[in-house]
Design an enzyme around this catalytic site. Structure first.
Site, PDB file in Angstrom:
ATOM      1  N   ASN A   1       0.862  -1.188   0.000  1.00  0.00           N
ATOM      2  CA  ASN A   1       0.000   0.000   0.000  1.00  0.00           C
ATOM      3  C   ASN A   1       0.898   1.238   0.000  1.00  0.00           C
ATOM      4  OD1 ASN A   1      -1.823   2.028   0.424  1.00  0.00           O
ATOM      5  ND2 ASN A   1      -2.587   1.262   2.394  1.00  0.00           N
ATOM      6  N   TRP A   2       0.977   1.868  -1.152  1.00  0.00           N
ATOM      7  CA  TRP A   2       1.881   3.028  -1.274  1.00  0.00           C
ATOM      8  C   TRP A   2       1.288   4.289  -0.637  1.00  0.00           C
ATOM      9  CZ3 TRP A   2       3.880   2.776  -7.102  1.00  0.00           C
ATOM     10  CH2 TRP A   2       4.552   1.562  -7.298  1.00  0.00           C
ATOM     11  N   LYS A   3       0.018   4.234  -0.285  1.00  0.00           N
ATOM     12  CA  LYS A   3      -0.676   5.400   0.300  1.00  0.00           C
ATOM     13  C   LYS A   3      -0.458   6.631  -0.593  1.00  0.00           C
ATOM     14  CE  LYS A   3      -0.402   3.106   4.706  1.00  0.00           C
ATOM     15  NZ  LYS A   3      -0.374   3.186   6.151  1.00  0.00           N
TER      16      LYS A   3
ATOM     17  N   HIS B   1      -9.766   0.807   4.735  1.00  0.00           N
ATOM     18  CA  HIS B   1      -8.505   1.067   5.436  1.00  0.00           C
ATOM     19  C   HIS B   1      -8.764   2.036   6.595  1.00  0.00           C
ATOM     20  CE1 HIS B   1      -4.436   2.294   6.336  1.00  0.00           C
ATOM     21  NE2 HIS B   1      -4.042   1.212   5.688  1.00  0.00           N
TER      22      HIS B   1
ATOM     23  N   GLU C   1      -7.189   4.479   7.643  1.00  0.00           N
ATOM     24  CA  GLU C   1      -6.972   5.901   7.328  1.00  0.00           C
ATOM     25  C   GLU C   1      -8.184   6.490   6.607  1.00  0.00           C
ATOM     26  OE1 GLU C   1      -3.134   5.278   5.524  1.00  0.00           O
ATOM     27  OE2 GLU C   1      -2.349   4.753   7.490  1.00  0.00           O
TER      28      GLU C   1
ATOM     29  N   GLU D   1      -5.432  -5.357  10.257  1.00  0.00           N
ATOM     30  CA  GLU D   1      -4.477  -4.274  10.496  1.00  0.00           C
ATOM     31  C   GLU D   1      -4.812  -3.574  11.808  1.00  0.00           C
ATOM     32  OE1 GLU D   1      -2.372  -2.718   6.775  1.00  0.00           O
ATOM     33  OE2 GLU D   1      -4.237  -1.615   6.903  1.00  0.00           O
TER      34      GLU D   1
ATOM     35  N   GLY E   1       2.341   2.200  10.852  1.00  0.00           N
ATOM     36  CA  GLY E   1       3.311   3.300  10.821  1.00  0.00           C
ATOM     37  C   GLY E   1       4.017   3.554  12.134  1.00  0.00           C
TER      38      GLY E   1
ATOM     39  N   SER F   1       3.236  -2.189  10.232  1.00  0.00           N
ATOM     40  CA  SER F   1       4.686  -2.241  10.498  1.00  0.00           C
ATOM     41  C   SER F   1       5.328  -3.568  10.086  1.00  0.00           C
ATOM     42  CB  SER F   1       4.975  -1.919  11.971  1.00  0.00           C
ATOM     43  OG  SER F   1       4.592  -0.579  12.258  1.00  0.00           O
TER      44      SER F   1
ATOM     45  N   GLY G   1       3.016  -1.103   4.281  1.00  0.00           N
ATOM     46  CA  GLY G   1       2.880   0.257   3.771  1.00  0.00           C
ATOM     47  C   GLY G   1       4.266   0.804   3.472  1.00  0.00           C
ATOM     48  N   GLY G   2       4.888   1.403   4.491  1.00  0.00           N
ATOM     49  CA  GLY G   2       6.198   2.041   4.317  1.00  0.00           C
ATOM     50  C   GLY G   2       7.235   1.146   3.649  1.00  0.00           C
TER      51      GLY G   2
HETATM   52  P1  13P Z   1       2.928   0.401   7.593  1.00  0.00           P
HETATM   53  O1  13P Z   1       3.494  -0.882   7.023  1.00  0.00           O
HETATM   54  O2  13P Z   1       3.647   1.619   7.103  1.00  0.00           O
HETATM   55  O3  13P Z   1       2.752   0.320   9.061  1.00  0.00           O
HETATM   56  O4  13P Z   1       1.438   0.545   6.965  1.00  0.00           O
HETATM   57  C1  13P Z   1       0.564  -0.520   7.035  1.00  0.00           C
HETATM   58  C2  13P Z   1      -0.682  -0.184   6.293  1.00  0.00           C
HETATM   59  O5  13P Z   1      -1.437   0.676   6.682  1.00  0.00           O
HETATM   60  C3  13P Z   1      -0.949  -0.931   5.058  1.00  0.00           C
HETATM   61  O6  13P Z   1      -2.242  -0.737   4.609  1.00  0.00           O
END
Ligand code: 13P
Length: 246
Positions: A11-13, A97, A99, A167, A173, A208, A229-230
């Protein structure tokens, strides 16, 4: 239902311009990321979807969007329909998600409508669920996730068109992850409350996930993949996670 391969989605957000997304996609193709026996998806931001999809054509790596409208079309300024995402080269879409739930006040019934629209357009769905409080007792955590699933899982969901992503919101994050027992326990609880039409569906973990913890998480029972994500923003770290799943 035959056993499905492990599923790893990045997930590149809201990161990267189309050129940067294409460069990352190219690096993944060059490393053969789509040919490691793992189902691999990248979820770039909206404006990078079509360029990244073109870059990934024939690579075995699929493209997913990060959200979709519950509507097919119409006067919905700023929204993008699942059919439009499909036409841009997507095969998948993330819905629910945390967010989106937090920043855009999305609730389970809207998430359910988005999922229905996505399936109708022929997209596979990655449905995110998870608790907010790191100190929650096991039973309460399982109950929170069970309620989210009961209210957001569309009638159209099947093992072949739906992946459930657990999640924990506090792990996203933050560099923090639940214990192995907590991850396994929650995945088991999710599996136990899925309806029979989702027998064999993949339940993946996000929050994470990094190269150094991926193998430990991915070998847990009932963990069928990961949603980093990251760590999906760099080819090297995303590849390590894919390899840990293989
Ligand atoms: P991180 O891996 O940056 O914690 O993000 C996870 C995420 O929200 C994937 O959808």
């Amino acid at each position: 239902m035959p056993t499905l391969p492990k599923f790893v989605a990045g997930n590149w957000k809201m990161h990267g311009l189309p050129e940067e997304g294409r460069a990352l996609a190219r690096a993944l193709v060059q490393a053969g990321a789509g040919k490691k026996g793992v189902e691999v998806v990248v979820c770039p931001p909206l404006t990078s979807l079509a360029p990244v999809a073109r870059e990934l054509a024939g690579s075995g790596i699929a493209v997913g969007a990060q959200d979709c409208s519950p509507q097919d079309q119409g006067a919905y300024t700023g929204d993008v329909s699942a059919r439009m995402l499909k036409a841009a080269g997507c095969g998948h879409v993330i819905v629910g998600h945390s967010e989106r739930r937090d920043c855009h006040h999305e609730g389970d019934s809207l998430v359910c409508a988005k999922m229905t629209a996505a399936h109708k357009a022929g997209l596979s769905v990655i449905l995110c669920v998870g608790e907010k409080d790191p100190k929650m007792e096991n039973e309460l955590r399982n109950e929170v996730v069970r309620i989210q699933l009961a209210n957001s899982l569309a009638a159209s969901a099947r093992a072949g068109n739906t992946v459930i992503a657990y999640e924990p919101v506090w792990a996203i994050g933050s560099g923090l992850t639940p214990t192995a027992e907590q991850i396994s326990g929650t995945h088991r609880a999710i599996r136990a409350c899925l309806p029979p039409r989702l027998d064999g569906a993949r339940i993946i973990y996000g929050g994470s996930v990094k190269p150094d913890n991926a193998a430990g998480i991915l070998r847990l029972q009932d963990v069928n993949g990961a949603l980093p994500g990251g760590a999906s923003l760099k080819a090297e770290s995303f590849l390590k996670i894919i390899e840990a799943a293989g």
